[in-house]
Structures are given as structure tokens and as C-alpha cells.
Design a protein around this motif. Sequence first.
Motif, PDB file in Angstrom:
ATOM      1  N   HIS A 173      27.373 -11.432 -29.154  1.00 55.00           N
ATOM      2  CA  HIS A 173      27.193 -11.752 -27.744  1.00 55.00           C
ATOM      3  C   HIS A 173      25.723 -11.657 -27.343  1.00 55.00           C
ATOM      4  O   HIS A 173      24.950 -10.932 -27.956  1.00 55.00           O
ATOM      5  N   ILE A 174      25.411 -12.376 -26.288  1.00 52.31           N
ATOM      6  CA  ILE A 174      24.084 -12.233 -25.686  1.00 52.31           C
ATOM      7  C   ILE A 174      24.295 -11.858 -24.236  1.00 52.31           C
ATOM      8  O   ILE A 174      25.130 -12.447 -23.543  1.00 52.31           O
ATOM      9  N   TYR A 175      23.554 -10.877 -23.801  1.00 54.16           N
ATOM     10  CA  TYR A 175      23.574 -10.575 -22.390  1.00 54.16           C
ATOM     11  C   TYR A 175      22.482 -11.382 -21.721  1.00 54.16           C
ATOM     12  O   TYR A 175      21.297 -11.133 -21.929  1.00 54.16           O
ATOM     13  N   ASN A 176      22.885 -12.368 -20.944  1.00 54.47           N
ATOM     14  CA  ASN A 176      21.926 -13.322 -20.376  1.00 54.47           C
ATOM     15  C   ASN A 176      21.320 -12.759 -19.093  1.00 54.47           C
ATOM     16  O   ASN A 176      21.705 -13.111 -17.987  1.00 54.47           O
ATOM     17  N   ASP A 177      20.370 -11.888 -19.269  1.00 54.43           N
ATOM     18  CA  ASP A 177      19.778 -11.206 -18.124  1.00 54.43           C
ATOM     19  C   ASP A 177      18.969 -12.154 -17.252  1.00 54.43           C
ATOM     20  O   ASP A 177      18.983 -12.064 -16.035  1.00 54.43           O
ATOM     21  N   ILE A 178      18.277 -13.077 -17.875  1.00 56.24           N
ATOM     22  CA  ILE A 178      17.506 -14.033 -17.071  1.00 56.24           C
ATOM     23  C   ILE A 178      18.455 -15.013 -16.391  1.00 56.24           C
ATOM     24  O   ILE A 178      18.205 -15.474 -15.276  1.00 56.24           O
ATOM     25  N   ILE A 194      27.901  -6.608 -10.330  1.00 55.36           N
ATOM     26  CA  ILE A 194      28.030  -7.927 -10.950  1.00 55.36           C
ATOM     27  C   ILE A 194      27.032  -8.109 -12.082  1.00 55.36           C
ATOM     28  O   ILE A 194      27.281  -8.808 -13.053  1.00 55.36           O
ATOM     29  N   GLU A 195      25.934  -7.397 -11.983  1.00 57.28           N
ATOM     30  CA  GLU A 195      24.917  -7.518 -13.031  1.00 57.28           C
ATOM     31  C   GLU A 195      25.380  -6.926 -14.347  1.00 57.28           C
ATOM     32  O   GLU A 195      24.895  -7.298 -15.395  1.00 57.28           O
ATOM     33  N   ARG A 196      26.216  -5.915 -14.266  1.00 60.72           N
ATOM     34  CA  ARG A 196      26.681  -5.299 -15.507  1.00 60.72           C
ATOM     35  C   ARG A 196      28.097  -5.778 -15.780  1.00 60.72           C
ATOM     36  O   ARG A 196      29.024  -4.990 -15.845  1.00 60.72           O
ATOM     37  N   SER A 197      28.266  -7.081 -15.854  1.00 58.22           N
ATOM     38  CA  SER A 197      29.631  -7.568 -16.005  1.00 58.22           C
ATOM     39  C   SER A 197      29.693  -8.656 -17.055  1.00 58.22           C
ATOM     40  O   SER A 197      28.677  -9.088 -17.578  1.00 58.22           O
ATOM     41  N   THR A 198      30.916  -9.085 -17.305  1.00 59.22           N
ATOM     42  CA  THR A 198      31.119 -10.135 -18.299  1.00 59.22           C
ATOM     43  C   THR A 198      30.658 -11.494 -17.802  1.00 59.22           C
ATOM     44  O   THR A 198      30.634 -12.444 -18.573  1.00 59.22           O
ATOM     45  N   LEU A 199      30.273 -11.590 -16.530  1.00 54.10           N
ATOM     46  CA  LEU A 199      29.924 -12.896 -15.972  1.00 54.10           C
ATOM     47  C   LEU A 199      28.795 -13.564 -16.749  1.00 54.10           C
ATOM     48  O   LEU A 199      28.807 -14.763 -16.974  1.00 54.10           O
ATOM     49  N   TRP A 200      27.826 -12.780 -17.148  1.00 49.34           N
ATOM     50  CA  TRP A 200      26.685 -13.369 -17.854  1.00 49.34           C
ATOM     51  C   TRP A 200      26.620 -12.918 -19.304  1.00 49.34           C
ATOM     52  O   TRP A 200      25.572 -12.927 -19.918  1.00 49.34           O
ATOM     53  N   LEU A 201      27.738 -12.482 -19.820  1.00 49.35           N
ATOM     54  CA  LEU A 201      27.799 -12.139 -21.233  1.00 49.35           C
ATOM     55  C   LEU A 201      28.269 -13.390 -21.964  1.00 49.35           C
ATOM     56  O   LEU A 201      29.321 -13.923 -21.653  1.00 49.35           O
ATOM     57  N   GLU A 202      27.475 -13.873 -22.860  1.00 53.62           N
ATOM     58  CA  GLU A 202      27.786 -15.157 -23.465  1.00 53.62           C
ATOM     59  C   GLU A 202      27.937 -15.055 -24.971  1.00 53.62           C
ATOM     60  O   GLU A 202      27.461 -14.118 -25.601  1.00 53.62           O
ATOM     61  N   ASN A 203      28.576 -16.082 -25.521  1.00 51.55           N
ATOM     62  CA  ASN A 203      28.702 -16.207 -26.962  1.00 51.55           C
ATOM     63  C   ASN A 203      27.325 -16.515 -27.542  1.00 51.55           C
ATOM     64  O   ASN A 203      26.695 -17.489 -27.175  1.00 51.55           O
ATOM     65  N   GLY A 204      26.878 -15.685 -28.443  1.00 51.45           N
ATOM     66  CA  GLY A 204      25.528 -15.854 -28.966  1.00 51.45           C
ATOM     67  C   GLY A 204      25.463 -16.458 -30.353  1.00 51.45           C
ATOM     68  O   GLY A 204      24.420 -16.434 -30.987  1.00 51.45           O
ATOM     69  N   SER A 205      26.575 -17.010 -30.827  1.00 54.22           N
ATOM     70  CA  SER A 205      26.570 -17.612 -32.161  1.00 54.22           C
ATOM     71  C   SER A 205      25.688 -18.852 -32.163  1.00 54.22           C
ATOM     72  O   SER A 205      25.619 -19.570 -31.175  1.00 54.22           O
ATOM     73  N   PHE A 206      25.029 -19.070 -33.266  1.00 54.00           N
ATOM     74  CA  PHE A 206      24.265 -20.311 -33.367  1.00 54.00           C
ATOM     75  C   PHE A 206      24.093 -20.711 -34.827  1.00 54.00           C
ATOM     76  O   PHE A 206      24.248 -19.897 -35.733  1.00 54.00           O
ATOM     77  N   TYR A 224      25.288 -21.057 -26.225  1.00 48.89           N
ATOM     78  CA  TYR A 224      24.530 -20.198 -25.323  1.00 48.89           C
ATOM     79  C   TYR A 224      23.741 -21.038 -24.315  1.00 48.89           C
ATOM     80  O   TYR A 224      23.118 -22.034 -24.678  1.00 48.89           O
ATOM     81  N   SER A 225      23.756 -20.631 -23.065  1.00 46.65           N
ATOM     82  CA  SER A 225      23.163 -21.455 -22.025  1.00 46.65           C
ATOM     83  C   SER A 225      21.667 -21.241 -21.854  1.00 46.65           C
ATOM     84  O   SER A 225      20.998 -22.021 -21.207  1.00 46.65           O
ATOM     85  N   GLY A 226      21.130 -20.160 -22.437  1.00 45.67           N
ATOM     86  CA  GLY A 226      19.700 -19.908 -22.278  1.00 45.67           C
ATOM     87  C   GLY A 226      18.861 -20.756 -23.215  1.00 45.67           C
ATOM     88  O   GLY A 226      19.362 -21.629 -23.917  1.00 45.67           O
ATOM     89  N   LEU A 227      17.579 -20.493 -23.194  1.00 45.92           N
ATOM     90  CA  LEU A 227      16.673 -21.301 -24.004  1.00 45.92           C
ATOM     91  C   LEU A 227      16.764 -20.967 -25.483  1.00 45.92           C
ATOM     92  O   LEU A 227      16.535 -21.807 -26.324  1.00 45.92           O
ATOM     93  N   GLU A 228      17.079 -19.725 -25.783  1.00 39.89           N
ATOM     94  CA  GLU A 228      16.898 -19.266 -27.153  1.00 39.89           C
ATOM     95  C   GLU A 228      18.008 -18.278 -27.522  1.00 39.89           C
ATOM     96  O   GLU A 228      18.056 -17.188 -26.957  1.00 39.89           O
ATOM     97  N   PRO A 229      18.888 -18.688 -28.435  1.00 38.02           N
ATOM     98  CA  PRO A 229      19.979 -17.758 -28.777  1.00 38.02           C
ATOM     99  C   PRO A 229      19.558 -16.643 -29.726  1.00 38.02           C
ATOM    100  O   PRO A 229      20.307 -15.699 -29.922  1.00 38.02           O
ATOM    101  N   GLU A 230      18.403 -16.778 -30.321  1.00 33.03           N
ATOM    102  CA  GLU A 230      17.965 -15.711 -31.221  1.00 33.03           C
ATOM    103  C   GLU A 230      17.270 -14.653 -30.376  1.00 33.03           C
ATOM    104  O   GLU A 230      16.062 -14.655 -30.203  1.00 33.03           O
ATOM    105  N   VAL A 231      18.080 -13.779 -29.831  1.00 32.82           N
ATOM    106  CA  VAL A 231      17.566 -12.769 -28.917  1.00 32.82           C
ATOM    107  C   VAL A 231      17.564 -11.443 -29.657  1.00 32.82           C
ATOM    108  O   VAL A 231      18.591 -10.983 -30.114  1.00 32.82           O
ATOM    109  N   GLY A 232      16.433 -10.892 -29.797  1.00 31.46           N
ATOM    110  CA  GLY A 232      16.369  -9.629 -30.514  1.00 31.46           C
ATOM    111  C   GLY A 232      16.379  -8.470 -29.564  1.00 31.46           C
ATOM    112  O   GLY A 232      17.023  -8.492 -28.522  1.00 31.46           O
ATOM    113  N   SER A 233      15.651  -7.460 -29.948  1.00 33.12           N
ATOM    114  CA  SER A 233      15.627  -6.295 -29.092  1.00 33.12           C
ATOM    115  C   SER A 233      14.330  -6.295 -28.327  1.00 33.12           C
ATOM    116  O   SER A 233      13.315  -6.783 -28.771  1.00 33.12           O
TER     117      SER A 233
END
Lengths: 1115, 545
Positions: free
Chosen positions: A966-971, A1019-1031, A1071-1080
Motif C-alpha cells: 500500500h501507499i499512503y497518499n499524503d499529498i 479523515i487524514e488517518r483513514s483508508t480514504l487515501w490508502l492506495e494500492n501501491g503495486s507497480f 496508484y494515482s500519484g506521480l510515483e508509486p516507488e515511495v520509500g521512506s
Amino acid sequence: MFFKRAGKTILIMKIIFILLVLCFVNVSASIFSQNIDVSHLEKPVTINDLLKEIEKQSEFHFFYHDDLMDVNQEVELNYKNARMKTILDDVLKKSDATYKIMDNNLIIITPRENLQQELEITGSVISHDGDPLTGVNVVIKGTTIGTVTDNAGNFTITVRSANDIIQISYIGFLTEEIPVAGQTIINVTLVPDIADMEQVVVIGYGTQKKSDITGSVSKITSDEIMKTPNIGFDQALQGRASGVYVTQSSGRPGAPISVKVRGIGTINNSEPLYVVDGIPIVNDIDPGGEINSLVTLNPDDIESIEILKDASATAIYGARGANGVVLITTKRGAAGESKLSISSYYGKSYLPKKYDLLNSEEYARFYRELYTLNGQADRANIATALDLYDERKEMYDTDWQDEITRVAPVQDHNLTFSGGREFSNYSFSGSYFKQDGIIIGSEIERISIRANSDFQIKKRIKIGESILLSKVEQRNEELGFFEATRVSPLLPVYDPDNLGGYAGPGGETTARNDMTNPVAINNLTDEVTNMYRMMANLYAELEIFNGFSYRINAGSDYTFHSGDGFTPRYDLGIRSRNLETLTRSSREKKAYLIEHLLKYTKTLENHDFTILGGHTYQYYINETWSAVTDSVDEFTVIKFSGLENKKTSVNDDMNEWAMISYLGRFLYSYKDKYLLTASLRRDGSSRFGSNKRWGNFPSFSVGWKFSKEEFMSNIGFLSSGKLRFSWGKTGNQEIKLYAPYSQINTDRTYYVFGTSQETYFGAAPDMFQKGNKDIQWETTIQQNYGIDLYFLNNKLGLNIDYYIKKTDDMLMPLPTSSMAGVLRTFGDPWINIGRVDNKGLELNLTYRKLEGEFNYSVTANGSILRNKVVDLDDKEYRRDYTNTAEGHTIGSFYGFIIDEMIRDTLSGETSGTYKMKDLNQDGRITEDDQTFIGKSIPDFVYGLSFDCSYKIFDFSMFLYGIQGVHIYNDIGIKLGSPYNLHNELDQNKLSSVLDYWKPETNEGSDVPVPTVNEPNPYIERSTLWLENGSFLRIKNMQLGISLPDKTLNKLNLDKLRFYIAVQNLYTFTKYSGLEPEVGSESSVGWVGDPTLNNGIDKGTFPQARTFMIGLQLEL
Amino acid sequence: MKNIYKILIIIPLIFACSEDLLDLEPTQQPLVENYYKDENDALATLTSCYGMLTWMEFFGVIDEGDGRYFMLIEGVSDDANTESTIYSDLTFTAADGDVDGMFMICFNGIHRCNKLLEVLPGIEMSSGLKDRITGEAKFLRGLFYWFAVTMWGDMPIFDRIQEPADLRTVVRDPEEEVWEFIEDNLKDAIELLPESYSGSDLGRATKGAARGLLGKCYLYQAKYEDAARMFEAVIESGNYELVKYPEQYHKDSAAYKNAFQSVFMPIAFKGYKITDDRPAVGGENNIESLFEVQLNNYVAPFDGGAWLGWGNTGSHRPLFLNAKNLLNGYANVFPTQSLVDEFEPGPLGMHKDPRKYATVWDVGDTLEYDIEDSTQNTYLRPYTTNLSPDQHYLIKKTVYPLFYGADITVAGYNWILLRYADILLMYAETLDNGASSNIGETAVSLINRVRERVGMPDVNQLMTERSWNITDAIIHERRVELAYECNRFRDLVRWHKNGYLANKTVGTVITDYIPDFEAGKHEYFPIPTKEIILTDGTLTQNNGY
């Protein structure tokens, strides 16, 4: 204390320098001397002694049969500085022999009368893809007569009869046998041996044949490294080896890379140990985490990378082996003619994807609707903006994503010069790399020089060195997508009336969006880091008697970082600066190593064994210093001395650690079928208290080459097979330094007293460091079960490994209540706590078809990983969006579950908003309604490469993917939430917010109704913006064309290849963001948090799509 | 072969490597076990106890987010709106970073005081100095517990340092016992502390500060007689008086405005210009101040630490309070219309009480601010706003003159925690609650002393005009006099708890003031979730969170 150490340092440096000078002198002598001086020899001399003397003084070697010539025949001579030819002609005239000079400086001496009957055969050896092979052994079968091919793959050999068989063998290829049968020209194409059982694999403190390895080691060759051109070799590890999970958390040139070998073994630092040419290097990430010190190594210099994965392989590194060991071997020269190779590429990088944001018209419309819906239609700025648009049709419409990005060039040039003779070899390289980031303000440049050589002195002494000098200059962007996406499109970029020339927020149109102009900040501020590194390693090896040798290694790794920053004054509306600030910082890291090794190798009939014993001492010191001033004049005048001035402040720090280790290993094989490896390392580390300092790390492994058993001999399709098992214990010492000691902080606590308001320094107990005297090693016990199978004459290979890795007594900061006086998190005492298990399955599959004109190979690797925190003493390590707790994977996402959108107006709740699940069913939403909602460690990581060639063309493609993450899409939250999150007013949003829920007209929408402030703090700490991060990413595609051999020969070249390549061509992802390779996000650097805060997209610097052209030239 | 044997003998010698090489102790900072030898060590430790107070100015400290005590404690009152409505609307949760930060400051401070009190007996120094240091440490321990008990109620009482292991079983002690502990500390402090300091010791806790705080503690517990005795002791000491302009300047409105402003204004502050030749009065550590947090504009080395509040001695208030569209400010806290309306019409034809002009900026005011550059000019800019009606005003008190500096807006304003006007009004409150006066004061005379200083008429006149009783007048006066000094919310809560609001003629319940206030919950702040997790849940949560 300190000066004593410094003295030792200087001595080491001196020795390194002297040896270096000697090396160069020796090399030049052996290459250029043509004349031979034999006047000093005692007369009369035997032919044998004379030839030895010539060998000693020249680059020539003699090749002759004792029984064909009387080498003990005495000759008279009286030459001084004579040409060698003259000497040989004279001497051999008197004997019954003659000689012949071969291309590769071999001189063959044969009896005169035989010469006429012999048959001279010439030929060439090429590989399946048409490359000439150098150094191939060409031997007449059944004799020791032979030669090796030259740089062009050519050989000449003289056979004694037409019945002879020529045997052609080369490491990595299947051996060919060709009957002479009267031919005088023999051209051979060698077919690679995919199993490559003779391949030499570097293991800790030595090498081993691939077929004899009983542990789990992945090897990555220089070809593979160079196929994905990048500044750092660590990026090239991605997808190349099973069990190695590499995350590039940022597309910024020179950004740190996270490498995890076999899962995440611990909550604290779980990066592997890097060892370059035998020297463990320092790879601590700087606070701020923006510099990757591994980029100082030029990937083009690397011959191979071995990744030691299981405990049997890593236990020889004991206390530092628990997270895997990455062994880097740099290129060394090989016997043969001097070679010069040049490789170069140039490329352009593009931003592959953009957010779809509101333009000016939409922005104004959206906020007007938002405020109208909320009864605040009088929000002046939006109304004004819209009026401007309506009335005059004049409005700025800035696309900030376009403004902060660019098409960025990248270039890399390498030159390597190498060669060698029987008694020495050398390799020098120089390289230049420069890359601009696709976000303005980011760039990196590297210049590096490397020198490696080895010398045989007398018969029993060998010395050599590896030296790297490099300089990396790096600039990082100040603001990236996180900021640029949220600036109002109404703000123009430039304003010539402002100091600095840029526009800033404020004024009638943009007052409420107070985001600063990112283009201005990136262009106006200048912060540059220069990193200088010198890695030097010297060794001397003495063969005491046959099979028994002593080796000493002395190494040093010196890094100097210097940072300079200047922020000028500028006028940017409400984000103006009235001060210019200058910062300087420096950081020196010095690491030294002294190592003594004893090795004994013996073969007794069916028993082969090697015993290794050793002792090492490592010392590391880190000194930092930084200063900041607001007063540029004072700064330059006082140069940081006499800092009474309150506007200038200075900070310095020093820390050190040391390790003493004893190691031993026993390698044994019986009948080349049954293999055993056992090792033991004992480490003492200064990082632990004096009574907990020492740890023992044993391991053993066994292997069985079952295909060599009689009963397997009938199974034709199986060419070879081996079973492996290993068990071992390794450690980890990566804790904050000085963890055993409670400290007083005297430089970070102040108070003001007195009429003149002076600052007094206080002494705060335990603030940053609550000590724990009982802190001790973290240990990992790992079992590995492996099988290697090769089928169809080694065309198809399959390796499977299953491992269970249990880490106990993890070294972790104990989250401690502030009631104990610590600055929470920063001062937490380190303790040994809990257990983490990693279990995984690794698979490698290779198929190669390497005959004929069309050759191809397919390689696939995949790793399945299960990570689980088994025990954490009932504690939880919570971060913003993650929680690490018993029974879950490390850094699991934690938060509220979005129930549904309220669409009817009957329930009494606000329609068009999201509802959270009331998990504990107490009728209200509280912190207790959170649960584990996702994971940041992928279930499956895989890589796939395909290479093929047809005549002069070659093509390769490399894919990399991860699955089950998963990716947490904070932006995404910031951009996609139709309200002012955290009261950050009127920031730009995704254009999808316009499609918000409306009763009747747009009831199906999933976008909530716009509100002035966030309607729900959870709402910020919810599944709403938790996305599938497979790529799945097409990392690299390359098409090359090489000049055919004929043309090459005419041009007197060994190789000339042109290629075009594209990096990151496309990424398949949901994944809806620009970059699914999200590290730490490595924030303020304390150990542990990068591991806990994985997979959160805070506006990741996306990885560029790069098109490049390149050439490779060898002569 | 002989050589081989020689080598075989030498090699083990090379291998022998002294284990001493592993004895690497920290050299940059002293070890706790070796420290505490002489009076300098004791004084430095004491400095670190005081040092926690400056953290309140910013207290990032926390690993997530930054905390702002001022925004928190004013935001929840009816005096201020916060940009983040969670404070204004009282919807903050137990995960709130600001509450968390404050908890940390209190208990880190208590830990340091405890450590100092533990080691002091073993350090050789003059008994006079030892007594004073003991007194200061006990005062500070009392002060940190005062912050804690007024925010969270029941709190564990620590009279010695706590080891991490001790905290796994920590439990909260009843509020009454915490108060008793604070009283004991302050009583000892009163015994041990001097009346005043001079020179380089200015700014340390005094006997007066301890008495004033002890009085405040009694008042919070409705021990009105005890409180009155303490306030009388402060008044009788003769060490304090209200800051005023000399009589001859009392003829125009500017004097009244300046008189009040001066209490909070560091006159030594660079660039501030008094507009005419009148004498400067007030300033930092003035005669009205019983205890204030000492600040200057020292910036800590900027490596992230400065942002995290590690030891800045500057104030970040300007950063948080300055206007967004004029200065570098964040404008996180805004005065409410209700506070502005509370100010009466002023003397000498002034539209409002002079204190209003010293407390808030209004649209149309001219902002005077100081630019930290080589020219050291003072700039004037008109304050206009196009923000929403609820963000119309800006806070002026405690951040005037405005400071316009670098990104880290650090200004050196001292921050008054306890001043004489507060003492007078609290004393009036004890009298209104039936305490006797031994010095012949009445509630009315005390209120009038505070009003006179700014030229406001007799409070009786106000009470008549508005048909108010004396309780109404006290509550009104505290609000306008002490606005933005972190008293209002605590006042409303204690009045609500002590039943004092019921004495009023108007606004007799707390929800008349803070509509979102939930009785039974908002009397206390939540215990930070993190602390509950860190203590394995033995630290229980307050009701309603």
C-alpha cells in the motif's frame, strides 16, 4: 587520547602513499624496458638462468619444454644493455633451439629440427554474441603446451602433429575441443555456460567457486550494473537479485537508496553492510537524509557485486552481517596487452506524469463555490480574482508543475586503462558524471579516479592496492511537488519590481493562499554540498609455504562533506526575507581498518579444505561542525572565531566507535560432492557497555551435489543439481553511539539571566541520552534451504531458496515517557526488545539460447516475503500513519476505516461527507476506532530481464515490479480534499474536486462536499487515501549496434558499440500519484524512523523518464 | 624454513590487540555519573530547570508536529479564535500535539528539579547559595506542577527522579494531593528565597513570586482566607507597584495607551522609538512583574534543533501572531469580537479603554515594526485586512513592537507569568468571596487601583451603569486587564468549578462564555495518548476523551 589516534592515522596514510609510489614505478619499468643488462650475472650462466633474468627485466615470458632443450647448457656472454633479440639470437645459435615471438609477449623456444614438422595454427575465439574473447586458454589436449588469446581473441599455436586436439576453455563458457585434422585456421565460437560452475564468487575474506557455495549468494555482474545507467551502483541492484528489495525513495539525483536484504530484520537500521574490495565502508545517512554517500563510487569501476544473504555467508561479518552484506569488487587489470576502454552516454530526462490541477478559472470558481456553500460568499480575494477574470479576462494562469520542472540533461563519461603481465597488473580509470534533476535546483556532479594494481614480488610475496578519489557536488531543490502543487495558479512567477525578480503571495488575488513561490526559492537560495572521498586499501600477501599464506590489509575510508548555503534577501510578498543568511558546515568521517588473515589450503586425495583465521580492528571517527549567521559581513570577517555575536551560532560534535574481531572459517569438500562450510566470528564493539561488549557468531552450511552421484548419471535432462542447507547467527550493532551512558546535555539548554539578558548554558540530565548499561547485541538466527538445478545442458537454470530469519533482542529505543526526563524519542534509552520474523521464498529462473545468429536469454527472479513482529513486549511504535506492533508487519498503516459516503439527507448526518467505521461500537468515533489498514512492505518483488542479439544488433529490456503493498497518499489528501486542510487556506487542488457531491445533480460523486475547514479530524488517518501501491516498471530498454569484427580489425579496435536506451519508459500502476516507488521519508535523522515511516507519499520527487544515446569503445 | 617459524611466532603477536581500544566514552558531553561536583554544576542544572520555561514559547519538542502553548490556552478561551478551529471549537483530541508538548515540558522540568534536589546535598558550597538554589528548584517544581494540575487535574506526584522502568506502573494521585505538594514546595521556597536579585541574577525566582503563586494556588482551590494572606504579604512587602507614567503626563490618551503597553514592552528592544521625549517606563523585569520568563533573541544552532525548540531563548510569538499578509507571520490566533466588545469606552474621548489599544490591532491601525537589518529602521505600514470577519483583529499585546526578521522570527520579549495587577485582582476576588482584609482594602478599591493606572473611571460607576454586582466587575476587569496572559480559560474553569459564576448577574454558567464547553469534560485537557501508551495504560485518561 585524540592526538595519539591522529598519529596512528598519519602513519597509515604515509604507508599508503609510499606503497602507491612504488607501484607506479614498478609498472612503468616493466612496460617500457626493452634493453636487457645481463652483465651482472655470474659467468658462465646457464640458459635457464639467462632466460629467467630476461623475464625479470622485460615484459616477455618464455615458453619451452625442458626435455626439448638442454636448459642447463652454459653459455658465455658479455653484454651490457644489449637488445634482447641480439642476446637470444646469439645464445640460441650455439644451441640447437630456435624461438618465436608471439603476439602476447610469449616467446616460444623449440628445437630447431622440430620446427619444420610442426603445424602452426592460427585462429580466433569469439563469444556467442560476436565479442572477441581475451585470455582464453588454448591448450593442446594432453600436454601443457598452450597459449592464451590476445585482445582481439586471436591465438597462434604450434602443434606437433595433425592428430592433436586443441582444447579451448574459458571461465563462464562451455569448453570446446577441436581436432586439428590438418586445419591451419581454427575459429571458435564459445557458448556460455549458464551454470558457470567455475565462476569465481567473492565471499567474505576470500573467493569460492560458484559450484562449491553452500550459502545463499547473489552475484551481479558489471554488465548488469551498466545496463541501468545511474549515478550510484545501489540503484542498479534493483530487481537484479532475488531477496534484495531496493527502493529509490526519490528521483532526485544522488538521493539515498534503501536496500533491504531478506526483509526488514529490525526496526532500527536494517541497511546491509557494504564492503568495497574487502574494506567495510561507512554508509551512515546524514541527518536530513539527502546525501547518499555511495554515489562516490563510480558504477563503471565495478567488476561485480555479490550480495551475501544467508547466515552462512554473512556470519563471517558477524556483528555487522545480520542485514546482509554487499561485497563490491572493483575492476582489476588482467594479463595481456594494455586495454583502453571508453564509455559515454548523454541523455535527457523528462517528467513522466503530472497532477491534474485546477487552472486559474477553475480555482477561482471552486473556491467561490466553496465559500458560497459555506455562507461566506464575501471572501474577498476569490471574488476579486473571479471578477478580474470576468471583466477583463486578465488573469495569470501559472502551471507550477511546469514551472518547477525541466527537461534535464544527464551525461556520463568513463575511461579505463588496464593491462598486466604475469607479475603485475593495473587498472586506472577516470570518470565524469553530471545530472540535472527534473526539478529545478537539483543537480549532481561527480569526478572520480580509481587506481588498482597487484604485484608479485619474488615468488612468495604479493602486494596490491585499490585507491579511489572522488568528488561529488550536489545541490538539492528546496521545494518540490509537495509545495508547487499547492500554490495558487493566480500567482505569476516573475515580478520585475520585486527584489530578486520573483512574484510572491499577497495582494488582492492570492492573499489567502500564502504558499511561497517555489521557483523563486529554488533559484534564489544556493545550498551546495561537496563530498570528497578517499578510499584506499593496501594489502600484502606472503606465501609462507605452499598452501599457507598470511595477508595483511590496511584500509582507510575518508569522507569530507562541506556544505555552503546562502539565502539572499528577497521580496516575495508575505514570504519576503529581510536578512541574508550564510551557513557553513563540515563533516569529516574517517574509518580505518587493519586486518591480518592466515589461510591454509590443502588437497588430500578426495578431501579439499581451506582454513582461514583472522583478526581485524576497525576504528571510526566522525567530526561535524556547522555555523550560521545572519550577518554576512561579520561572518566573513571573523571566520567563525570570537563568536560573541549573538547572530552567529556554531555547533560542533565528535563521536567515535571501534570494533575488534577474530574470525575463522573452515571450507571442506569431499569428492567434490559433499560440501561443508563452518565459520565463527567473535566481535567486540565499543558501542556496548564493557561487560556486554563481546558476541560470538557461528554458522555452518552443507551442500550436496547430488547430480554427481552414480544413480543420477542416467538422468540426461538434468545437467547439474545441488542441495544446500545453512544455519547461522549474526548480529547488529547499529545503535545510537554511547547508548550505555546517561549524559548531561550542556549545549542545548539555555536560560537568560541578569540585567544585560545574557544567555547561560544549562546542564540537563538525561535530556538526549538516557543510558542503558545492559544494552547488548541484537542477534539474528537464519536458516536457509536451497536447491540449484540446471537442465538441458545448462541452458535452463533454476535456483530456489527458502529462509527463516528470526531477529531477537532488537536494538531499539524504548519509547519513554517524558516523566523520565528525556526529550521523548530523541532521548529514549536503547534497549534489547522483542522479536521480528522474516520468512521468504526466492526464485531465480534463467533460460538462454545462445547458438546461431539469433541469441537470447530470459532471466526472472522473484521474492516472496512475510514479515511479522512476533514480540514487542506489548509496546507499540506509532507514527503519523503507521503502527508497529505485535502480530503485524513492521510499519503497518494504521488508521480509521472509511465506511461510506452519506448520500441521503434523512439520517440527520451531513450528506456528502464520509463516515468512519465505529469499530468498537461505542457510538462515537475516537482514537480507539483505529485499526491496521495496510502494509508498506510488499508481498512480492520481481525482476525480469530479456536480452537478445541478432548479427550486429542487440536489444535488452529490464522490468521491475512489486506487488501487494500500500501507499499512503499524503499529498493526495492535500490535493484531493475539497477543504482547507489544517487551515492552509485556498491551496490549489486536483481538478477532480470540482466534481463534488451535490444533491440530485451529482449524487453519485465520491468527492465530498467542499467545506471551509476539514470536517473530520480523523479523515487524514483513514483508508480514504490508502492506495494500492503495486507497480510494474519498464526500467530500461536498450538497442545497440556493434561494428562487425571485420571492420573492427581494419580500424584496429576491439569493440565499438552505439546504443540508444530509455530509462523508466512506462510504469503500470493503479496508484494515482506521480510515483508509486515511495520509500521512506528520512526526516530528522534518528535511527529507526525511516523503517517505521515507509510508503508515505509526501510529494515524492518522481523518477524521470530518460532517453539516452551512448557508445562503448575498446581498443 | 627457519624464517617460516619466525613468522609463525610473530603473527600471533600482531593479532594481540588491546581491548582498551574499545573503551570509547563520550567526550562531547559529561556523563551523569561523573557530574555534580561543585556549585557551577548545581547552577548549570538549575539553569536547565528554568530553561524548560523558554520552551513554552515554541515547544516543538514533540516528534510529530509543533506545539504552541499560547495558541492552545488562548484558543480554547472566549478571547481568541484560532486558525485551526480545533481549539476554538474544543474539538481537539488526546492526540493533540500542543497538549502533548505542554505535558512534556512540565514533566521534563519536574525531572530536572528532582535531579537537582537529589544531588544538591552532596555538593559542597556555601549554605546560603545552597538554600537559594533549593528554593529556586522547589519554586520551579511547584510552578511546573501548577501548570500540570490546572491542565490535567490528578497527576502523579514525583519527589524524586523516575527511571523508565518505574513508569510502567505509574498512577495518578488525586488533585488535592497534588495541590498539597505544590503548596509544600512553595512554602519551602518562600522560606529559602530572597526578596529580590540584582545584576546577573535578575530574573530568578523571588520570595514574592513564590508568595504570589502560592496565593494563586489557594485561590484556585477556593481557600480564600489563605489566599488573601499571601496576597497581603506580596502587597505589604512593598516590592511591587503598578507601572505608570508620571502624573504630569496623565493628560492625554497617548499616555494611557503607553502606560499599559510599557508593561509588556521591552524598552531596551532595538529599534523601538518612543514617539516623543517622554520617559520610558516599564520594560522587562519592571516593578509590576513578580515572575517572568526571561528571553533574549539568541538563536540556537540551526540544524533542526532550533525548529524543535531545543533551547532557543527567543520568543516565537511574533511568528505565530503577526499578520500573514503583512509580515512573515502565521497569524494563528485572532482576537474575538467578544473581547473587543468587552472593553469599555475610554477616557479623554478615546473610543475604547486604552488597554484595548495595547491588546489588539484593528483595521486601520498603523503597524510599526522593526526590521532586523543593517539600517535598523523602523517601518510603518497600515494594517489592512482582507481576511474573514473572524480573523479581523490581530493580537498586539506581548508582541509589540513588531519584529520583522529572518525566517525563524525570534524576538527577545520576556513573557510575564505573574504580575502585580493580577495579584490585586485576585486579592479582590478573595474579598468578594468572604475573606477578610488585614490591610483595609476592599474589592472595589483594589479594582480601582488597576483602573486608575489607565485612566479608567471608578468601577462603581460601571457597576451602576450596567447594573452589575462586584463579581461581574471582577470578572470583567480580569478579562480586559489580563487578556492574552494565559489566564482567561483557567479563570473561567475555576469559577465554573468553584461556583463563582453563579454569583454573577449575567452569564452565570460557563457555556455563556464558551458555548462548546462540555461540563464534566473540558475542565481538564486530555492526557496525551502517547503518554498513556508509554505507561502501558496505567496513566488513565480524563473523562470524555
